[in-house]
Motif scaffolding. Structure first.
Motif, PDB file in Angstrom:
ATOM      1  N   VAL A  12       0.857  -1.182   0.000  1.00 22.05           N
ATOM      2  CA  VAL A  12       0.000   0.000   0.000  1.00 22.05           C
ATOM      3  C   VAL A  12       0.896   1.235   0.000  1.00 22.05           C
ATOM      4  O   VAL A  12       1.629   1.485   0.961  1.00 22.05           O
ATOM      5  CB  VAL A  12      -0.938   0.032   1.221  1.00 22.05           C
ATOM      6  CG1 VAL A  12      -1.869   1.250   1.139  1.00 22.05           C
ATOM      7  CG2 VAL A  12      -1.747  -1.259   1.308  1.00 22.05           C
ATOM      8  N   SER A  15       0.177   5.386   2.777  1.00 21.58           N
ATOM      9  CA  SER A  15      -0.545   4.553   3.749  1.00 21.58           C
ATOM     10  C   SER A  15      -0.702   5.151   5.129  1.00 21.58           C
ATOM     11  O   SER A  15      -1.292   4.522   6.003  1.00 21.58           O
ATOM     12  CB  SER A  15       0.204   3.220   3.884  1.00 21.58           C
ATOM     13  OG  SER A  15       1.573   3.474   4.211  1.00 21.58           O
ATOM     14  N   GLY A  20      -5.509   5.577   2.613  1.00 15.84           N
ATOM     15  CA  GLY A  20      -4.427   4.604   2.706  1.00 15.84           C
ATOM     16  C   GLY A  20      -4.394   3.882   4.038  1.00 15.84           C
ATOM     17  O   GLY A  20      -4.195   2.659   4.097  1.00 15.84           O
ATOM     18  N   VAL A  23      -7.145   1.349   4.100  1.00 16.22           N
ATOM     19  CA  VAL A  23      -6.805   0.200   3.259  1.00 16.22           C
ATOM     20  C   VAL A  23      -5.858  -0.743   4.007  1.00 16.22           C
ATOM     21  O   VAL A  23      -6.040  -1.969   3.993  1.00 16.22           O
ATOM     22  CB  VAL A  23      -6.186   0.670   1.927  1.00 16.22           C
ATOM     23  CG1 VAL A  23      -5.568  -0.514   1.163  1.00 16.22           C
ATOM     24  CG2 VAL A  23      -7.239   1.356   1.066  1.00 16.22           C
ATOM     25  N   VAL A  24      -4.855  -0.188   4.656  1.00 15.72           N
ATOM     26  CA  VAL A  24      -3.924  -1.009   5.441  1.00 15.72           C
ATOM     27  C   VAL A  24      -4.684  -1.813   6.491  1.00 15.72           C
ATOM     28  O   VAL A  24      -4.506  -3.029   6.622  1.00 15.72           O
ATOM     29  CB  VAL A  24      -2.848  -0.126   6.105  1.00 15.72           C
ATOM     30  CG1 VAL A  24      -2.087  -0.916   7.176  1.00 15.72           C
ATOM     31  CG2 VAL A  24      -1.874   0.407   5.065  1.00 15.72           C
ATOM     32  N   VAL A  34       0.980  -7.049   4.956  1.00 19.46           N
ATOM     33  CA  VAL A  34       0.876  -5.684   4.442  1.00 19.46           C
ATOM     34  C   VAL A  34       2.205  -4.954   4.560  1.00 19.46           C
ATOM     35  O   VAL A  34       2.804  -4.902   5.642  1.00 19.46           O
ATOM     36  CB  VAL A  34      -0.217  -4.896   5.181  1.00 19.46           C
ATOM     37  CG1 VAL A  34      -0.287  -3.462   4.657  1.00 19.46           C
ATOM     38  CG2 VAL A  34      -1.577  -5.584   5.020  1.00 19.46           C
ATOM     39  N   ALA A  36       3.414  -1.256   4.155  1.00 15.13           N
ATOM     40  CA  ALA A  36       2.924   0.118   4.080  1.00 15.13           C
ATOM     41  C   ALA A  36       4.089   1.033   3.718  1.00 15.13           C
ATOM     42  O   ALA A  36       5.077   1.106   4.461  1.00 15.13           O
ATOM     43  CB  ALA A  36       2.299   0.526   5.406  1.00 15.13           C
ATOM     44  N   VAL A  84      -1.689  -1.475  -4.048  1.00 15.00           N
ATOM     45  CA  VAL A  84      -2.705  -0.432  -3.930  1.00 15.00           C
ATOM     46  C   VAL A  84      -1.980   0.903  -3.857  1.00 15.00           C
ATOM     47  O   VAL A  84      -1.260   1.182  -2.894  1.00 15.00           O
ATOM     48  CB  VAL A  84      -3.591  -0.620  -2.685  1.00 15.00           C
ATOM     49  CG1 VAL A  84      -4.717   0.420  -2.704  1.00 15.00           C
ATOM     50  CG2 VAL A  84      -4.157  -2.029  -2.622  1.00 15.00           C
ATOM     51  N   ASP A  85      -2.151   1.714  -4.885  1.00 14.71           N
ATOM     52  CA  ASP A  85      -1.495   3.025  -4.943  1.00 14.71           C
ATOM     53  C   ASP A  85      -2.501   4.094  -4.537  1.00 14.71           C
ATOM     54  O   ASP A  85      -3.414   4.416  -5.294  1.00 14.71           O
ATOM     55  CB  ASP A  85      -0.964   3.289  -6.358  1.00 14.71           C
ATOM     56  CG  ASP A  85      -0.398   4.689  -6.494  1.00 14.71           C
ATOM     57  OD1 ASP A  85      -0.093   5.321  -5.461  1.00 14.71           O
ATOM     58  OD2 ASP A  85      -0.253   5.160  -7.640  1.00 14.71           O
ATOM     59  N   VAL A  86      -2.306   4.627  -3.333  1.00 10.40           N
ATOM     60  CA  VAL A  86      -3.207   5.650  -2.794  1.00 10.40           C
ATOM     61  C   VAL A  86      -2.567   7.035  -2.841  1.00 10.40           C
ATOM     62  O   VAL A  86      -3.257   8.042  -2.751  1.00 10.40           O
ATOM     63  CB  VAL A  86      -3.596   5.316  -1.337  1.00 10.40           C
ATOM     64  CG1 VAL A  86      -4.704   6.222  -0.830  1.00 10.40           C
ATOM     65  CG2 VAL A  86      -4.034   3.862  -1.202  1.00 10.40           C
ATOM     66  N   ALA A 228     -12.055   1.816   1.048  1.00 10.04           N
ATOM     67  CA  ALA A 228     -11.296   0.596   1.333  1.00 10.04           C
ATOM     68  C   ALA A 228     -12.122  -0.651   1.060  1.00 10.04           C
ATOM     69  O   ALA A 228     -11.578  -1.681   0.622  1.00 10.04           O
ATOM     70  CB  ALA A 228     -10.816   0.604   2.782  1.00 10.04           C
TER      71      ALA A 228
END
Length: 256
Positions: A12, A15, A20, A23-24, A34, A36, A84-86, A228
């Motif tokens: 992520v 994050s 972000g 999502v984490v 994960v 981050a 996942v690019d936030v 998310a």
């Protein structure tokens, strides 16, 4: 929630707060591993937070840092199954008064950064025969225009072009690439935008907030968890016949 996501490696980017961070937490709750990555972290090597959670510094706008992180994950046998690019920034000003430096900075993070992440981590997935998922947080600003946000709007339109092209190119490798397009989500960035955007328009931040709510058919703004949840869906087996899509999470504000 999805047993298939247990032990999957999820990277992520962006994050530390807002979407972000949600999502984490969502992937940790799914028992994924994960990683981050965020510009605010001060660890250049993977730092173990617990057995399923790692943190590392990353400035996504710097190609060398993205490349080096990719190589570090390869060496640690932690090539992501899911990216996942936030990461994203915004600037506020009317076009005729805007600063070229702000325009360039916004594109460096939002567009070039997304390009770097997709380029290096897609290659790692292909090289390691991973049938992965790439999920980019774009915006409904990638589909519409908004006053005072020319750089942000343009950068997010470009991001949607990137994911569509990449989705076609990676389909033979069974790497699915999709975008999520949030609407008005209650994050630190949104709160700042209300202050700065309100000043441009002669409005208080609270007046802008009320205007925001009035534009949403569901009559509420969104939460980071609302976004998310859709990211989790795109990472799950339920989305196995979807690629190149830009899914709105806007409470009905954007419907195309």
């Amino acid at each position: 929630m999805f047993p298939e996501l247990k032990n999957k490696i999820v990277l992520v980017i962006g994050s530390s707060q807002g979407i972000g961070k949600a999502v984490v937490e969502t992937f940790l709750n799914s028992l994924s591993v994960v990683i981050a990555a965020d510009i605010t972290y001060d660890c250049d090597k993977l730092q173990t937070i617990d057995k399923r959670y790692f943190q590392i510094h990353l400035d996504i706008s710097r190609e060398t840092e993205v490349s080096e992180l990719s190589q570090q994950l390869i060496e640690n046998k932690m090539v992501p199954d899911i990216l996942v690019d936030v990461a994203g920034i915004s600037t506020m000003d009317f076009l005729v008064n805007s600063q070229t430096s702000d325009f360039e900075k916004t594109f460096q993070v939002n567009t070039r950064g997304t390009y770097f992440a997709m380029k290096y981590f897609t290659k790692a997935m292909i090289d390691h025969n991973k049938k992965g998922r790439i999920i980019v947080i774009a915006s409904q600003a990638g589909k519409n225009g908004y006053r005072g946000m020319s750089a942000y709007v343009a950068s997010k339109h470009a991001v949607l072009g990137l994911i569509k092209t990449a989705a076609i190119e990676t389909a033979p490798n069974q790497i699915l690439i999709n975008a999520v397009c949030p609407g008005i989500i209650e994050t630190e960035m949104k709160q700042r935008e209300r202050v700065e955007g309100g000043a441009l328009r002669g409005m208080s931040a609270e007046a802008v907030r009320q205007e925001d709510i009035s534009q949403v058919p569901l009559k509420r703004t969104g939460t980071p968890q609302d976004v998310a949840n859709v990211v989790l869906f795109l990472a799950s087996p339920l989305s196995s016949y979807m690629t190149g899509q830009a899914i709105n999470v806007t409470g009905g504000m954007t419907m195309h």
